[in-house]
Design a protein around this motif. Structure first.
Motif, PDB file in Angstrom:
ATOM      1  N   TYR A  82       0.829  -1.202   0.000  1.00  0.00           N
ATOM      2  CA  TYR A  82       0.000   0.000   0.000  1.00  0.00           C
ATOM      3  C   TYR A  82       0.870   1.263   0.000  1.00  0.00           C
ATOM      4  CZ  TYR A  82      -3.659   3.303   1.228  1.00  0.00           C
ATOM      5  OH  TYR A  82      -4.531   4.364   1.227  1.00  0.00           O
ATOM      6  N   LEU A  83       1.898   1.276   0.858  1.00  0.00           N
ATOM      7  CA  LEU A  83       2.778   2.439   0.928  1.00  0.00           C
ATOM      8  C   LEU A  83       3.584   2.642  -0.356  1.00  0.00           C
ATOM      9  CD1 LEU A  83       4.188   2.211   4.567  1.00  0.00           C
ATOM     10  CD2 LEU A  83       2.455   3.781   3.698  1.00  0.00           C
ATOM     11  N   LEU A  84       3.943   1.542  -0.999  1.00  0.00           N
ATOM     12  CA  LEU A  84       4.739   1.617  -2.228  1.00  0.00           C
ATOM     13  C   LEU A  84       3.881   1.668  -3.493  1.00  0.00           C
ATOM     14  CD1 LEU A  84       7.545  -0.964  -1.373  1.00  0.00           C
ATOM     15  CD2 LEU A  84       7.689   1.523  -1.289  1.00  0.00           C
ATOM     16  N   SER A  85       2.598   1.845  -3.347  1.00  0.00           N
ATOM     17  CA  SER A  85       1.704   1.791  -4.511  1.00  0.00           C
ATOM     18  C   SER A  85       2.062   2.836  -5.568  1.00  0.00           C
ATOM     19  CB  SER A  85       0.245   1.928  -4.088  1.00  0.00           C
ATOM     20  OG  SER A  85       0.018   3.179  -3.474  1.00  0.00           O
ATOM     21  N   GLY A  86       2.456   4.016  -5.146  1.00  0.00           N
ATOM     22  CA  GLY A  86       2.840   5.043  -6.110  1.00  0.00           C
ATOM     23  C   GLY A  86       4.094   4.655  -6.883  1.00  0.00           C
ATOM     24  N   SER A  87       5.091   4.170  -6.169  1.00  0.00           N
ATOM     25  CA  SER A  87       6.345   3.752  -6.811  1.00  0.00           C
ATOM     26  C   SER A  87       6.128   2.552  -7.721  1.00  0.00           C
ATOM     27  CB  SER A  87       7.392   3.412  -5.753  1.00  0.00           C
ATOM     28  OG  SER A  87       7.659   4.524  -4.945  1.00  0.00           O
ATOM     29  N   LEU A  88       5.335   1.597  -7.248  1.00  0.00           N
ATOM     30  CA  LEU A  88       5.064   0.414  -8.066  1.00  0.00           C
ATOM     31  C   LEU A  88       4.264   0.783  -9.314  1.00  0.00           C
ATOM     32  CD1 LEU A  88       4.208  -2.185  -5.281  1.00  0.00           C
ATOM     33  CD2 LEU A  88       6.249  -2.145  -6.717  1.00  0.00           C
ATOM     34  N   SER A  89       3.377   1.733  -9.170  1.00  0.00           N
ATOM     35  CA  SER A  89       2.594   2.191 -10.318  1.00  0.00           C
ATOM     36  C   SER A  89       3.499   2.825 -11.372  1.00  0.00           C
ATOM     37  CB  SER A  89       1.538   3.187  -9.851  1.00  0.00           C
ATOM     38  OG  SER A  89       0.801   3.669 -10.930  1.00  0.00           O
ATOM     39  N   LYS A  90       4.441   3.629 -10.930  1.00  0.00           N
ATOM     40  CA  LYS A  90       5.393   4.236 -11.866  1.00  0.00           C
ATOM     41  C   LYS A  90       6.290   3.173 -12.495  1.00  0.00           C
ATOM     42  CE  LYS A  90       5.585   8.761  -9.709  1.00  0.00           C
ATOM     43  NZ  LYS A  90       6.352   9.645  -8.847  1.00  0.00           N
ATOM     44  N   LEU A  91       6.696   2.201 -11.698  1.00  0.00           N
ATOM     45  CA  LEU A  91       7.597   1.159 -12.186  1.00  0.00           C
ATOM     46  C   LEU A  91       6.928   0.277 -13.238  1.00  0.00           C
ATOM     47  CD1 LEU A  91      10.310  -0.420 -11.874  1.00  0.00           C
ATOM     48  CD2 LEU A  91       9.142  -1.785 -10.148  1.00  0.00           C
ATOM     49  N   PHE A  92       5.725  -0.183 -12.962  1.00  0.00           N
ATOM     50  CA  PHE A  92       5.060  -1.134 -13.848  1.00  0.00           C
ATOM     51  C   PHE A  92       4.210  -0.490 -14.937  1.00  0.00           C
ATOM     52  CE2 PHE A  92       5.678  -3.870 -10.054  1.00  0.00           C
ATOM     53  CZ  PHE A  92       6.492  -4.811 -10.645  1.00  0.00           C
ATOM     54  N   PHE A  93       3.645   0.675 -14.643  1.00  0.00           N
ATOM     55  CA  PHE A  93       2.702   1.283 -15.586  1.00  0.00           C
ATOM     56  C   PHE A  93       3.170   2.622 -16.142  1.00  0.00           C
ATOM     57  CE2 PHE A  93       0.048  -1.163 -12.532  1.00  0.00           C
ATOM     58  CZ  PHE A  93      -0.292  -2.180 -13.386  1.00  0.00           C
ATOM     59  N   ASN A  94       4.332   3.105 -15.709  1.00  0.00           N
ATOM     60  CA  ASN A  94       4.889   4.377 -16.159  1.00  0.00           C
ATOM     61  C   ASN A  94       3.971   5.565 -15.913  1.00  0.00           C
ATOM     62  OD1 ASN A  94       7.294   3.202 -17.074  1.00  0.00           O
ATOM     63  ND2 ASN A  94       6.356   2.698 -19.035  1.00  0.00           N
ATOM     64  N   ASN A  95       3.111   5.443 -14.910  1.00  0.00           N
ATOM     65  CA  ASN A  95       2.255   6.571 -14.548  1.00  0.00           C
ATOM     66  C   ASN A  95       1.772   6.393 -13.122  1.00  0.00           C
ATOM     67  OD1 ASN A  95       0.055   4.805 -14.472  1.00  0.00           O
ATOM     68  ND2 ASN A  95      -0.693   5.421 -16.473  1.00  0.00           N
ATOM     69  N   ASN A  96       1.147   7.416 -12.602  1.00  0.00           N
ATOM     70  CA  ASN A  96       0.600   7.354 -11.255  1.00  0.00           C
ATOM     71  C   ASN A  96      -0.888   7.024 -11.275  1.00  0.00           C
ATOM     72  OD1 ASN A  96       2.049   7.438  -8.930  1.00  0.00           O
ATOM     73  ND2 ASN A  96       1.964   9.656  -8.667  1.00  0.00           N
ATOM     74  N   GLY A  97      -1.491   6.958 -12.448  1.00  0.00           N
ATOM     75  CA  GLY A  97      -2.919   6.718 -12.578  1.00  0.00           C
ATOM     76  C   GLY A  97      -3.354   5.336 -12.131  1.00  0.00           C
ATOM     77  N   SER A  98      -2.446   4.396 -12.169  1.00  0.00           N
ATOM     78  CA  SER A  98      -2.784   3.023 -11.774  1.00  0.00           C
ATOM     79  C   SER A  98      -2.489   2.745 -10.310  1.00  0.00           C
ATOM     80  CB  SER A  98      -2.025   2.031 -12.650  1.00  0.00           C
ATOM     81  OG  SER A  98      -2.440   2.153 -13.988  1.00  0.00           O
ATOM     82  N   GLN A  99      -2.232   3.786  -9.562  1.00  0.00           N
ATOM     83  CA  GLN A  99      -1.940   3.628  -8.138  1.00  0.00           C
ATOM     84  C   GLN A  99      -3.110   2.976  -7.405  1.00  0.00           C
ATOM     85  OE1 GLN A  99      -0.692   7.242  -6.273  1.00  0.00           O
ATOM     86  NE2 GLN A  99      -0.276   6.275  -4.315  1.00  0.00           N
ATOM     87  N   GLN A 100      -4.325   3.297  -7.801  1.00  0.00           N
ATOM     88  CA  GLN A 100      -5.512   2.692  -7.174  1.00  0.00           C
ATOM     89  C   GLN A 100      -5.526   1.177  -7.384  1.00  0.00           C
ATOM     90  OE1 GLN A 100      -6.355   5.246  -5.002  1.00  0.00           O
ATOM     91  NE2 GLN A 100      -8.226   4.084  -5.138  1.00  0.00           N
ATOM     92  N   ASN A 101      -5.075   0.727  -8.547  1.00  0.00           N
ATOM     93  CA  ASN A 101      -5.034  -0.713  -8.806  1.00  0.00           C
ATOM     94  C   ASN A 101      -4.076  -1.420  -7.852  1.00  0.00           C
ATOM     95  OD1 ASN A 101      -6.806  -0.424 -10.979  1.00  0.00           O
ATOM     96  ND2 ASN A 101      -5.134  -0.006 -12.382  1.00  0.00           N
ATOM     97  N   ILE A 102      -2.929  -0.808  -7.592  1.00  0.00           N
ATOM     98  CA  ILE A 102      -1.950  -1.388  -6.669  1.00  0.00           C
ATOM     99  C   ILE A 102      -2.507  -1.370  -5.241  1.00  0.00           C
ATOM    100  CG2 ILE A 102       0.424  -1.285  -5.813  1.00  0.00           C
ATOM    101  CD1 ILE A 102       0.337  -1.894  -8.766  1.00  0.00           C
ATOM    102  N   LYS A 103      -3.220  -0.323  -4.898  1.00  0.00           N
ATOM    103  CA  LYS A 103      -3.844  -0.271  -3.567  1.00  0.00           C
ATOM    104  C   LYS A 103      -4.878  -1.381  -3.421  1.00  0.00           C
ATOM    105  CE  LYS A 103      -3.044   4.538  -2.449  1.00  0.00           C
ATOM    106  NZ  LYS A 103      -3.612   5.852  -2.147  1.00  0.00           N
ATOM    107  N   LEU A 104      -5.630  -1.648  -4.486  1.00  0.00           N
ATOM    108  CA  LEU A 104      -6.581  -2.762  -4.448  1.00  0.00           C
ATOM    109  C   LEU A 104      -5.866  -4.094  -4.241  1.00  0.00           C
ATOM    110  CD1 LEU A 104      -9.134  -1.787  -7.237  1.00  0.00           C
ATOM    111  CD2 LEU A 104      -9.554  -1.917  -4.778  1.00  0.00           C
TER     112      LEU A 104
END
Length: 135
Positions: A82-104
């Motif tokens: 959850y805490l790394l959702s922003g970083s993981l979103s940038k790493l895997f999706f090259n954007n911050n828009g998918s941060q909600q998916n990582i939080k899910l």
């Protein structure tokens, strides 16, 4: 069954959604390995041994010891995801828009870890029908 789900997602939502789903599902599976600490595998062995030795009173103690450890580790790993959702979103999706998916994924991870541990407990008790339902 998984192939049908992938086919359905691709057909209804498109290839981009399938890619997002596949990536999130992979994150879930990999992080669940850390959340379970291998206790899902060991509980099968310990419970089966205790059942064979007719030491039913130790079965509950063993289960709750493992359950508490998996509960704590599952929560910690889910919280880290959850805490790394922003970083993981940038790493895997090259954007911050998918941060909600990582939080899910982090929400689902906690339940996924507990379900995996409990299903393996049922397997150790040789309740294969119940195990198959939860697997």
């Amino acid at each position: 069954m998984q192939y049908l789900l992938f086919f359905y997602i691709a057909r209804i939502y498109g290839s981009e959604a399938l890619g997002i789903f596949s990536t999130c599902f992979t994150i879930l599976l990999i992080s669940s390995v850390f959340g379970k600490l291998g206790l899902d595998t060991s509980i099968v062995k310990f419970i089966a041994q205790l059942k064979a030795l007719k030491k039913e009173h130790y079965i509950i103690k063993t289960y709750f010891s493992g359950f508490k450890a998996v509960l704590l580790s599952g929560f910690i790993v889910a919280f880290i995801i959850y805490l790394l959702s922003g970083s993981l979103s940038k790493l895997f999706f090259n954007n911050n828009g998918s941060q909600q998916n990582i939080k899910l994924v982090s929400y689902a991870l906690f339940a996924f870890v507990l379900l995996g541990f409990n299903s393996e407990f049922l397997r150790g008790l040789k309740k294969i029908t119940l195990y198959s339902l939860f697997q």
